[in-house]
Design a protein around this motif. Structure first.
Motif, PDB file in Angstrom:
ATOM      1  N   SER A  66       0.794  -1.326   0.047  1.00 23.12           N
ATOM      2  CA  SER A  66      -0.062   0.111   0.066  1.00 23.12           C
ATOM      3  C   SER A  66       0.863   1.231   0.054  1.00 23.12           C
ATOM      4  CB  SER A  66      -1.158   0.064   0.996  1.00 23.12           C
ATOM      5  OG  SER A  66      -1.814  -0.968   1.386  1.00 23.12           O
ATOM      6  N   SER A  67       2.155   1.157  -0.131  1.00 23.77           N
ATOM      7  CA  SER A  67       3.068   2.553  -0.409  1.00 23.77           C
ATOM      8  C   SER A  67       2.664   3.133  -1.716  1.00 23.77           C
ATOM      9  CB  SER A  67       4.519   1.794  -0.035  1.00 23.77           C
ATOM     10  OG  SER A  67       4.811   1.266  -1.216  1.00 23.77           O
ATOM     11  N   ARG A  68       3.425   4.511  -1.921  1.00 15.99           N
ATOM     12  CA  ARG A  68       3.289   5.024  -3.067  1.00 15.99           C
ATOM     13  C   ARG A  68       3.989   4.266  -4.106  1.00 15.99           C
ATOM     14  NH1 ARG A  68       2.724  10.784  -2.006  1.00 15.99           N
ATOM     15  NH2 ARG A  68       2.517  11.370   0.159  1.00 15.99           N
ATOM     16  N   ALA A  69       5.026   3.501  -3.829  1.00 14.93           N
ATOM     17  CA  ALA A  69       5.926   2.770  -4.759  1.00 14.93           C
ATOM     18  C   ALA A  69       4.850   1.699  -5.479  1.00 14.93           C
ATOM     19  CB  ALA A  69       6.965   2.458  -4.461  1.00 14.93           C
ATOM     20  N   GLN A  70       4.100   0.947  -4.485  1.00 14.89           N
ATOM     21  CA  GLN A  70       3.087  -0.203  -4.976  1.00 14.89           C
ATOM     22  C   GLN A  70       2.264   0.499  -5.841  1.00 14.89           C
ATOM     23  OE1 GLN A  70       0.592  -2.292  -2.363  1.00 14.89           O
ATOM     24  NE2 GLN A  70       1.658  -4.097  -2.949  1.00 14.89           N
ATOM     25  N   SER A 110      14.498   6.739   5.727  1.00 10.56           N
ATOM     26  CA  SER A 110      15.153   7.191   4.635  1.00 10.56           C
ATOM     27  C   SER A 110      14.085   7.790   3.721  1.00 10.56           C
ATOM     28  CB  SER A 110      16.043   6.300   3.863  1.00 10.56           C
ATOM     29  OG  SER A 110      15.526   5.261   3.102  1.00 10.56           O
ATOM     30  N   PRO A 111      14.614   8.707   2.719  1.00  6.48           N
ATOM     31  CA  PRO A 111      13.265   9.173   1.614  1.00  6.48           C
ATOM     32  C   PRO A 111      12.925   7.908   0.730  1.00  6.48           C
ATOM     33  CG  PRO A 111      15.255  10.597   1.679  1.00  6.48           C
ATOM     34  CD  PRO A 111      15.633   9.550   2.394  1.00  6.48           C
ATOM     35  N   LEU A 112      13.818   6.681   0.488  1.00  5.72           N
ATOM     36  CA  LEU A 112      13.314   5.759  -0.169  1.00  5.72           C
ATOM     37  C   LEU A 112      12.417   4.823   0.517  1.00  5.72           C
ATOM     38  CD1 LEU A 112      16.939   4.590  -1.654  1.00  5.72           C
ATOM     39  CD2 LEU A 112      14.787   5.268  -3.098  1.00  5.72           C
ATOM     40  N   HIS A 113      12.964   4.538   1.916  1.00  4.91           N
ATOM     41  CA  HIS A 113      11.873   3.726   2.653  1.00  4.91           C
ATOM     42  C   HIS A 113      10.320   4.583   2.672  1.00  4.91           C
ATOM     43  CE1 HIS A 113      15.375   1.487   3.918  1.00  4.91           C
ATOM     44  NE2 HIS A 113      14.611   0.660   3.973  1.00  4.91           N
ATOM     45  N   SER A 114      10.318   5.960   2.749  1.00  2.60           N
ATOM     46  CA  SER A 114       9.140   6.781   2.971  1.00  2.60           C
ATOM     47  C   SER A 114       8.165   6.390   1.779  1.00  2.60           C
ATOM     48  CB  SER A 114       9.437   8.129   3.268  1.00  2.60           C
ATOM     49  OG  SER A 114       9.941   8.674   2.004  1.00  2.60           O
ATOM     50  N   VAL A 115       8.659   5.963   0.641  1.00  8.57           N
ATOM     51  CA  VAL A 115       7.923   5.979  -0.684  1.00  8.57           C
ATOM     52  C   VAL A 115       7.680   4.301  -0.797  1.00  8.57           C
ATOM     53  CG1 VAL A 115       8.527   7.987  -1.647  1.00  8.57           C
ATOM     54  CG2 VAL A 115       9.632   6.004  -2.150  1.00  8.57           C
ATOM     55  N   GLY A 116       8.336   3.449   0.239  1.00  8.06           N
ATOM     56  CA  GLY A 116       7.899   2.240   0.049  1.00  8.06           C
ATOM     57  C   GLY A 116       9.037   1.494  -0.740  1.00  8.06           C
ATOM     58  N   ILE A 117      10.257   1.699  -0.717  1.00  4.62           N
ATOM     59  CA  ILE A 117      11.178   1.110  -1.632  1.00  4.62           C
ATOM     60  C   ILE A 117      12.301   0.629  -0.577  1.00  4.62           C
ATOM     61  CG2 ILE A 117      12.950   1.264  -3.472  1.00  4.62           C
ATOM     62  CD1 ILE A 117      11.089   3.167  -4.938  1.00  4.62           C
ATOM     63  N   LEU A 161       5.236   8.215  -9.960  1.00  4.47           N
ATOM     64  CA  LEU A 161       5.280   8.003  -8.783  1.00  4.47           C
ATOM     65  C   LEU A 161       4.733   9.127  -8.184  1.00  4.47           C
ATOM     66  CD1 LEU A 161       6.327   6.259  -5.851  1.00  4.47           C
ATOM     67  CD2 LEU A 161       8.227   7.722  -6.280  1.00  4.47           C
ATOM     68  N   ASN A 162       3.401   8.950  -7.524  1.00  2.00           N
ATOM     69  CA  ASN A 162       2.628  10.082  -6.869  1.00  2.00           C
ATOM     70  C   ASN A 162       3.414  10.690  -5.683  1.00  2.00           C
ATOM     71  OD1 ASN A 162       0.697  11.690  -5.754  1.00  2.00           O
ATOM     72  ND2 ASN A 162      -0.689  10.226  -5.007  1.00  2.00           N
ATOM     73  N   LEU A 163       3.933  11.821  -5.597  1.00  3.04           N
ATOM     74  CA  LEU A 163       4.427  12.763  -4.280  1.00  3.04           C
ATOM     75  C   LEU A 163       3.580  13.723  -3.788  1.00  3.04           C
ATOM     76  CD1 LEU A 163       8.078  13.037  -5.897  1.00  3.04           C
ATOM     77  CD2 LEU A 163       6.987  11.210  -4.708  1.00  3.04           C
ATOM     78  N   GLU A 164       2.200  13.699  -4.124  1.00  7.28           N
ATOM     79  CA  GLU A 164       1.456  14.689  -3.428  1.00  7.28           C
ATOM     80  C   GLU A 164       1.401  14.564  -1.706  1.00  7.28           C
ATOM     81  OE1 GLU A 164      -0.665  17.913  -4.083  1.00  7.28           O
ATOM     82  OE2 GLU A 164      -0.532  16.617  -5.624  1.00  7.28           O
ATOM     83  N   GLY A 165       1.791  15.560  -1.247  1.00  9.30           N
ATOM     84  CA  GLY A 165       1.671  15.623   0.261  1.00  9.30           C
ATOM     85  C   GLY A 165       3.113  14.812   0.938  1.00  9.30           C
ATOM     86  N   TRP A 166       3.782  14.367   0.096  1.00  7.29           N
ATOM     87  CA  TRP A 166       5.040  13.633   0.500  1.00  7.29           C
ATOM     88  C   TRP A 166       5.900  14.434   1.423  1.00  7.29           C
ATOM     89  CZ3 TRP A 166      10.368  13.048  -2.007  1.00  7.29           C
ATOM     90  CH2 TRP A 166      10.923  12.075  -1.411  1.00  7.29           C
ATOM     91  N   THR A 167       6.280  14.092   2.602  1.00 10.78           N
ATOM     92  CA  THR A 167       7.062  14.834   3.677  1.00 10.78           C
ATOM     93  C   THR A 167       7.911  13.736   4.204  1.00 10.78           C
ATOM     94  OG1 THR A 167       5.410  14.426   5.467  1.00 10.78           O
ATOM     95  CG2 THR A 167       5.319  16.698   4.099  1.00 10.78           C
ATOM     96  N   LEU A 168       8.909  14.184   4.722  1.00  9.55           N
ATOM     97  CA  LEU A 168       9.848  13.352   5.742  1.00  9.55           C
ATOM     98  C   LEU A 168       9.569  13.750   7.233  1.00  9.55           C
ATOM     99  CD1 LEU A 168      13.077  13.266   3.717  1.00  9.55           C
ATOM    100  CD2 LEU A 168      11.256  11.603   3.717  1.00  9.55           C
ATOM    101  N   GLY A 169       9.112  12.842   7.816  1.00 10.88           N
ATOM    102  CA  GLY A 169       8.728  13.058   9.270  1.00 10.88           C
ATOM    103  C   GLY A 169       9.993  12.641  10.314  1.00 10.88           C
ATOM    104  N   ASN A 170       9.597  12.695  11.707  1.00 13.31           N
ATOM    105  CA  ASN A 170      10.706  12.268  12.451  1.00 13.31           C
ATOM    106  C   ASN A 170      10.874  10.893  12.611  1.00 13.31           C
ATOM    107  OD1 ASN A 170      10.332  15.043  13.341  1.00 13.31           O
ATOM    108  ND2 ASN A 170       9.063  14.501  15.135  1.00 13.31           N
ATOM    109  N   ASP A 171      10.225   9.931  12.261  1.00 14.31           N
ATOM    110  CA  ASP A 171      10.285   8.563  12.244  1.00 14.31           C
ATOM    111  C   ASP A 171      10.798   8.033  11.168  1.00 14.31           C
ATOM    112  OD1 ASP A 171       7.941   9.018  11.040  1.00 14.31           O
ATOM    113  OD2 ASP A 171       6.819   7.647  12.049  1.00 14.31           O
ATOM    114  N   VAL A 172      11.232   8.875   9.845  1.00 13.39           N
ATOM    115  CA  VAL A 172      11.355   8.220   8.587  1.00 13.39           C
ATOM    116  C   VAL A 172      12.877   7.666   8.510  1.00 13.39           C
ATOM    117  CG1 VAL A 172      11.529   8.877   6.073  1.00 13.39           C
ATOM    118  CG2 VAL A 172       9.653   9.741   7.442  1.00 13.39           C
TER     119      VAL A 172
END
Length: 450
Positions: free
Chosen positions: A137-141, A207-214, A194-205
């Motif tokens: 259910s990630s952005r990448a999937q 890496s950027p790659l993991h945050s989009v599901g990769i 790849l949909n990046l609408e509203g994509w942010t990096l919070g405190n618990d992320v």
């Protein structure tokens, strides 16, 4: 203790090199503009080593290796003899003063190009950006990106390794979507959005790659031990390099992650491990040490490193260029880092990246120590990155930094008269306060990550 000393020494070495380059930029242009330089200091505080050149400039290596400065003849600071007024900084045109101040950050950018040029001529070992897994259910999937596909490009940037992939992804933060080209083992090259609408990096992320599901591909981690730490529970209870762990308290161990979970949940508890050592099968009782987490919770620690399977053929490559191509690669990567640094500052201000992602001196020291450990090429890459960051940071329009001075001189250029001393002094105080708060926050983040 050794890690602390190693990191500290590496940090001092890296900072000393970069500060010298930065201050030499100011020094060289000041000399060319006809300004008398009184002192060129690396570090602050008590001078440890001093010498003079034929023009009377004092060179200093000082006791506190946390910066440096170039002191120029200036009527606003000291009394200047009448016969030397034409050599003072303040007597020069506003264009000359802008050039002198801008020379420090520009020297850092030029130095990054040289470092990357050398790095690419020596050869850079990189890991092919093959996707290991995609989070459900990630952005990448949702975009249709799959495991085992190889990333070819993100946006307008062709990517050859995971570092370039991360940079390219971060450059598109704030966009609604980005085009991603992947190489599929069956379908060949495929274009995904790849949909990046509203994509942010919070405190618990992580890496950027993991945050989009990769999750990048990594060789499988076995349950065979490749390293035993000194003074650890594993060493104390007799585990050895080469041991393969099969059972823990009768439970079959099928993955390293499973074993880690058991150990972390068993601080100060006895565990019966069934291992193979050569042709033997042995039962060993082990009590993991108690290593509390940052939140104060109890966590077991064994002190072992697992053996990883070998990388498949073609996954690790060496990129090596000749002098001309290497130079253009250095210019391109430096420009990419400069652009990305300014974009990240903008994203911090807009809240798309959490301020908890800031790193301070401790984080930089750890990075310096790790890069020196990995070898010359890794250290060159680290120096280039920090050199760019130092240049960009000094261009921020805070009156205490080079960027603040440039801001005043540009205003002077437009207004045809300098900003008042009172306004400049007020600005310097505000700039110093902001800088102190940023440094304190970054240090707090560093301590929280220890």
């Amino acid at each position: 203790m050794f890690d602390f000393i190693w990191n500290l020494a590496s940090f001092i070495l890296a900072l000393g090199i970069l500060v010298t380059v930065h201050e030499y930029g100011h020094f060289w242009v000041a000399r060319k503009a006809g300004v008398k330089v009184l002192r060129f200091s690396i570090g602050f505080g008590k001078p440890l080593i001093t010498w003079y050149d034929k023009l009377g400039t004092e060179y200093v290596i000082a006791a506190i290796p946390l910066g440096g400065y170039v002191k120029m003849l200036d009527e606003r600071v000291d009394e200047v003899p009448a016969d030397e007024k034409h050599l003072s900084f303040n007597s020069k045109s506003v264009q000359s003063r802008i050039a002198i101040v801008a020379a420090g950050p520009l020297a850092n950018f030029a130095f990054a190009i040289v470092l990357l040029w050398a790095m690419y001529m020596l050869g850079v070992q990189t890991v092919k950006p093959v996707i290991g897994s995609i989070e459900t259910s990630s952005r990448a999937q949702i975009a249709g990106i799959k495991a085992d596909q190889t990333l070819i490009s993100i946006g307008n940037e062709t990517v050859f390794d995971w570092r370039e992939t991360t940079f390219a992804l971060m450059q598109n933060m704030g966009e609604s979507k980005v085009k991603v080209v992947v190489q599929d083992p069956i379908d060949g090259q495929v274009v995904k959005n790849l949909n990046l609408e509203g994509w942010t990096l919070g405190n618990d992320v992580k890496s950027p790659l993991h945050s989009v599901g990769i999750t990048p591909f990594r060789p499988q981690i076995t349950t065979e031990l490749a390293h035993i730490a000194e003074d650890s529970a594993a060493k104390k209870y007799g585990l050895q390099v080469g041991d393969k762990i099969y059972l823990v308290d009768g439970e079959k161990i099928s993955s390293w992650a499973q074993l880690v979970g058991i150990i972390q949940a068993s601080a100060d508890k006895s565990l019966l491990m069934t291992i193979s050592r050569g042709d033997e099968k042995l039962n060993i009782n082990v009590v993991p040490d108690n290593k509390p987490t940052k939140d104060g919770f109890s966590q077991g620690y064994l002190g072992v490193v697992p053996l990883a399977s070998k990388w498949p053929d073609g996954y690790i490559t060496t990129r090596k260029y000749g002098p001309i191509d290497g130079f253009f690669q250095g210019v391109d990567k430096t420009w990419q880092m400069i652009s990305l640094s300014f974009e990240m500052i903008g994203n911090l201000l807009t809240g798309q990246i959490s301020v908890n992602n800031l790193s301070g001196p401790i984080g930089i020291a750890q990075g310096a120590g790790a890069s020196v450990s990995y070898g010359l090429v890794a250290f060159l890459s680290f120096l280039a990155l920090i050199s760019v960051n130092l240049g960009v940071f000094n261009l921020l329009p805070l009156p205490i930094l080079d960027g603040g001075h440039l801001m005043y001189y540009i205003i002077e250029l437009i207004r045809k008269k300098p900003v008042s001393e009172r306004t400049q002094e007020f600005g310097f105080r505000i700039g110093a306060l902001v800088l102190l708060l940023l440094t304190g926050f970054a240090l707090f983040n560093d301590f929280m990550r220890l």
